[in-house]
Scaffold this active site. Structure first.
Site, PDB file in Angstrom:
ATOM      1  N   ARG A  63       0.820  -1.221   0.000  1.00  0.00           N
ATOM      2  CA  ARG A  63       0.000   0.000   0.000  1.00  0.00           C
ATOM      3  C   ARG A  63       0.848   1.263   0.000  1.00  0.00           C
ATOM      4  O   ARG A  63       0.373   2.331  -0.367  1.00  0.00           O
ATOM      5  CB  ARG A  63      -0.959   0.018   1.202  1.00  0.00           C
ATOM      6  CG  ARG A  63      -2.063   1.078   0.997  1.00  0.00           C
ATOM      7  CD  ARG A  63      -2.876   1.362   2.235  1.00  0.00           C
ATOM      8  NE  ARG A  63      -2.208   2.256   3.138  1.00  0.00           N
ATOM      9  CZ  ARG A  63      -1.788   1.950   4.356  1.00  0.00           C
ATOM     10  NH1 ARG A  63      -1.961   0.730   4.835  1.00  0.00           N
ATOM     11  NH2 ARG A  63      -1.185   2.832   5.113  1.00  0.00           N
ATOM     12  N   TYR A 117     -11.900  15.869 -18.452  1.00  0.00           N
ATOM     13  CA  TYR A 117     -12.687  14.642 -18.286  1.00  0.00           C
ATOM     14  C   TYR A 117     -13.807  14.888 -17.269  1.00  0.00           C
ATOM     15  O   TYR A 117     -13.590  15.571 -16.259  1.00  0.00           O
ATOM     16  CB  TYR A 117     -11.721  13.544 -17.825  1.00  0.00           C
ATOM     17  CG  TYR A 117     -12.360  12.241 -17.438  1.00  0.00           C
ATOM     18  CD1 TYR A 117     -13.154  11.530 -18.332  1.00  0.00           C
ATOM     19  CD2 TYR A 117     -12.152  11.703 -16.170  1.00  0.00           C
ATOM     20  CE1 TYR A 117     -13.724  10.329 -17.965  1.00  0.00           C
ATOM     21  CE2 TYR A 117     -12.707  10.492 -15.801  1.00  0.00           C
ATOM     22  CZ  TYR A 117     -13.501   9.816 -16.708  1.00  0.00           C
ATOM     23  OH  TYR A 117     -14.058   8.620 -16.345  1.00  0.00           O
ATOM     24  N   ASP A 189      -2.863  16.656 -17.627  1.00  0.00           N
ATOM     25  CA  ASP A 189      -3.329  15.291 -17.878  1.00  0.00           C
ATOM     26  C   ASP A 189      -3.128  15.053 -19.370  1.00  0.00           C
ATOM     27  O   ASP A 189      -3.826  15.631 -20.209  1.00  0.00           O
ATOM     28  CB  ASP A 189      -4.802  15.161 -17.486  1.00  0.00           C
ATOM     29  CG  ASP A 189      -5.379  13.773 -17.786  1.00  0.00           C
ATOM     30  OD1 ASP A 189      -4.822  13.055 -18.639  1.00  0.00           O
ATOM     31  OD2 ASP A 189      -6.411  13.415 -17.178  1.00  0.00           O
ATOM     32  N   LYS A 214      -5.528   3.638 -20.257  1.00  0.00           N
ATOM     33  CA  LYS A 214      -5.714   3.888 -21.692  1.00  0.00           C
ATOM     34  C   LYS A 214      -4.491   3.421 -22.482  1.00  0.00           C
ATOM     35  O   LYS A 214      -4.179   2.248 -22.466  1.00  0.00           O
ATOM     36  CB  LYS A 214      -6.016   5.367 -21.921  1.00  0.00           C
ATOM     37  CG  LYS A 214      -6.965   5.977 -20.884  1.00  0.00           C
ATOM     38  CD  LYS A 214      -8.344   5.346 -20.898  1.00  0.00           C
ATOM     39  CE  LYS A 214      -9.321   6.199 -20.133  1.00  0.00           C
ATOM     40  NZ  LYS A 214     -10.162   5.574 -19.171  1.00  0.00           N
TER      41      LYS A 214
HETATM   42  C1  LIG Z   1      -8.332  12.254 -19.824  1.00  0.00           C
HETATM   43  C2  LIG Z   1      -8.706  11.293 -18.719  1.00  0.00           C
HETATM   44  N1  LIG Z   1      -8.152  11.448 -17.506  1.00  0.00           N
HETATM   45  C3  LIG Z   1      -8.453  10.619 -16.487  1.00  0.00           C
HETATM   46  C4  LIG Z   1      -9.364   9.583 -16.647  1.00  0.00           C
HETATM   47  C5  LIG Z   1      -9.676   8.688 -15.483  1.00  0.00           C
HETATM   48  O1  LIG Z   1      -8.981   7.481 -15.624  1.00  0.00           O
HETATM   49  P1  LIG Z   1      -9.385   6.120 -14.900  1.00  0.00           P
HETATM   50  O2  LIG Z   1     -10.637   5.630 -15.533  1.00  0.00           O
HETATM   51  O3  LIG Z   1      -8.195   5.252 -15.117  1.00  0.00           O
HETATM   52  O4  LIG Z   1      -9.589   6.450 -13.460  1.00  0.00           O
HETATM   53  C6  LIG Z   1      -9.944   9.384 -17.897  1.00  0.00           C
HETATM   54  C7  LIG Z   1     -10.902   8.282 -18.085  1.00  0.00           C
HETATM   55  O5  LIG Z   1     -11.524   8.144 -19.109  1.00  0.00           O
HETATM   56  C8  LIG Z   1      -9.621  10.268 -18.952  1.00  0.00           C
HETATM   57  O6  LIG Z   1     -10.171  10.143 -20.170  1.00  0.00           O
END
Ligand SMILES: Cc1ncc(COP(=O)(O)O)c(C=O)c1O
Length: 401
Positions: A63, A117, A189, A214
């Site tokens: 953890r 997102y 991000d 992804k």
């Molecule tokens: C640009 C982006 N950031 C973060 C996330 C969140 O990722 P996770 O589903 O792995 O928590 C996503 C999910 O689709 C995303 O498209």
């Protein structure tokens, strides 16, 4: 493996970036092998470890994020992003939440792009204020609004590049210049780009986040997130990890490491297929608009060409027949799968009005450039002719009614 670990109190740091991204994705920070050692990494599926009986050296516990699989993949990701350190976590949302918790405290202020997102937006809009942080949303490509939004307690400028689902691309460097003047962290991000297509740290980002679910994992079979930054920031995030607990399981960390081994070749193919499909869709009846940064008509084409090594595997189209046509299109597909998420080897389609932007009204979606008939496509690595045949058939079904 366990024997040498006692010497490392704080995880593996990134190796000097002497190799190219394909090599780093495969070998990363490998220790020298001895005869009989496995070529593939070993999964260390253990929650805890034999710790020094007299203490010292930091506790080893999964953890805490210092399991060997977690550390190995973190070091590889730091090398790929060109940052001092990285940490892998149980999801992309864990990476985003722990980063914000590590960089801010009650009374602090965050300026964030409006184009993020959906769950990131909710975290910023609803959850952070509950903890005493204030958030201002801005249109990221309006450079002066960032400066105007700054307050004495602003700690973070937060953006996504490219944006979902309109694939806008902009340079984080001017933000970074502004942030440096005020001691603020720029957080990017870069899930949609992957470190093969863009490395935001080279453009001034202090913190780079990915949903590793992804492209980094690449096979739609794991949930993970990563934060790449300075050792100091990663240590802060690691202490939040110990408190809040979203540690990645060793098996998922191992799967992620395995995904990284083919990242460069997968991304090359995603880039190639998406560009070919974007050009192809632009010639088809029933397609009102094709949104892809690799097409000259995209508003950020020149910026994307300058900042990115490839234009990415994400592509959006707007069907002339509106939402009904988009539903028929998605239903008719036999190869591409109607599913949320992105970045896997299989082509996925989704309509933001049913997924990421379902909580908005049609008018609100139109205001952020998601008109009726909008379909987002995560272009996979299949043979592109097969994808064209599938999409052709679906376009016929969409326009037939
Ligand atoms: C640009 C982006 N950031 C973060 C996330 C969140 O990722 P996770 O589903 O792995 O928590 C996503 C999910 O689709 C995303 O498209």
């Amino acid at each position: 493996m366990a024997k040498s670990r006692g010497k490392r109190a704080k995880g593996i740091s990134a190796p000097a970036q002497t190799h190219g991204p394909s090599t780093l994705g495969i070998h990363g920070h490998e220790p020298p092998r001895e005869v009989g050692d496995p070529v593939a990494p070993v999964i260390v599926q253990s929650a805890t470890f034999l710790n020094p009986p007299s203490g010292g050296g930091g506790l080893l516990y999964t953890r805490y994020g210092n399991n060997p699989n977690q550390e190995a993949v973190s070091a590889k990701l730091a090398a790929l992003e060109g940052t001092e350190a990285a940490i892998v976590l149980a999801s992309g949302m864990a990476a985003i939440s722990l980063t914000l918790l590590a960089l801010t405290k009650a009374g602090d202020h965050i300026v964030a792009s409006r184009f993020v997102y959906g769950w990131t937006q909710r975290l910023l809009e609803e959850e952070m204020p509950l903890r005493g942080m204030e958030v201002t949303f801005v249109d990221p490509w309006e450079k002066r609004v960032w400066r105007e939004a700054l307050r004495p307690r602003t700690r973070v400028l937060y953006v996504e590049v490219p944006t979902n689902p309109t694939l806008r691309v902009f340079d984080p460097s001017p933000l970074s210049k502004l942030a440096r003047e005020h001691g603020i962290a720029v957080v990017v991000d870069a899930t949609f780009a992957s470190p093969i297509n863009m490395r935001p740290a080279a453009h001034g980002a202090d913190v780079v986040i990915h949903s590793a679910t992804k492209y980094l994992g690449g096979h739609s079979d794991l949930i993970a997130g990563v934060v790449c930054a300075s050792r100091g920031v990663i240590d802060e995030i690691q202490s939040k990890l110990k408190l809040y607990g979203p540690a990645i399981d060793p098996h998922a960390a191992w799967l992620l490491d395995r995904g990284l081994r083919t990242l460069a070749v997968r991304i090359a193919r995603h880039n190639e297929n998406a560009l070919a499909l974007a050009r192809w869709f632009a010639t088809r009846d029933g397609v009102q608009r094709v949104i892809y940064p690799g097409l000259p008509e995209h508003p950020d084409h020149a910026e994307a060409a300058r900042l990115m090594s490839g234009f990415g595997g994400m592509l959006s189209i707007v069907l002339a027949g509106g939402d009904a046509a988009a539903d028929r299109f998605c239903e008719a597909l036999t190869l591409a799968v109607n599913a949320p998420s992105l970045g896997g080897v299989e082509t996925l389609v989704s309509q933001p009005r049913h997924t990421s932007h379902s909580s908005l009204t049609a008018a609100e979606r139109a205001a952020i450039d998601i008109p009726p008939g909008f379909v987002r496509i995560s272009v996979g690595t299949e043979d592109v002719e097969d994808l064209m045949a599938d999409f052709d058939m679906a376009l016929n079904a969409a326009t037939a009614a």
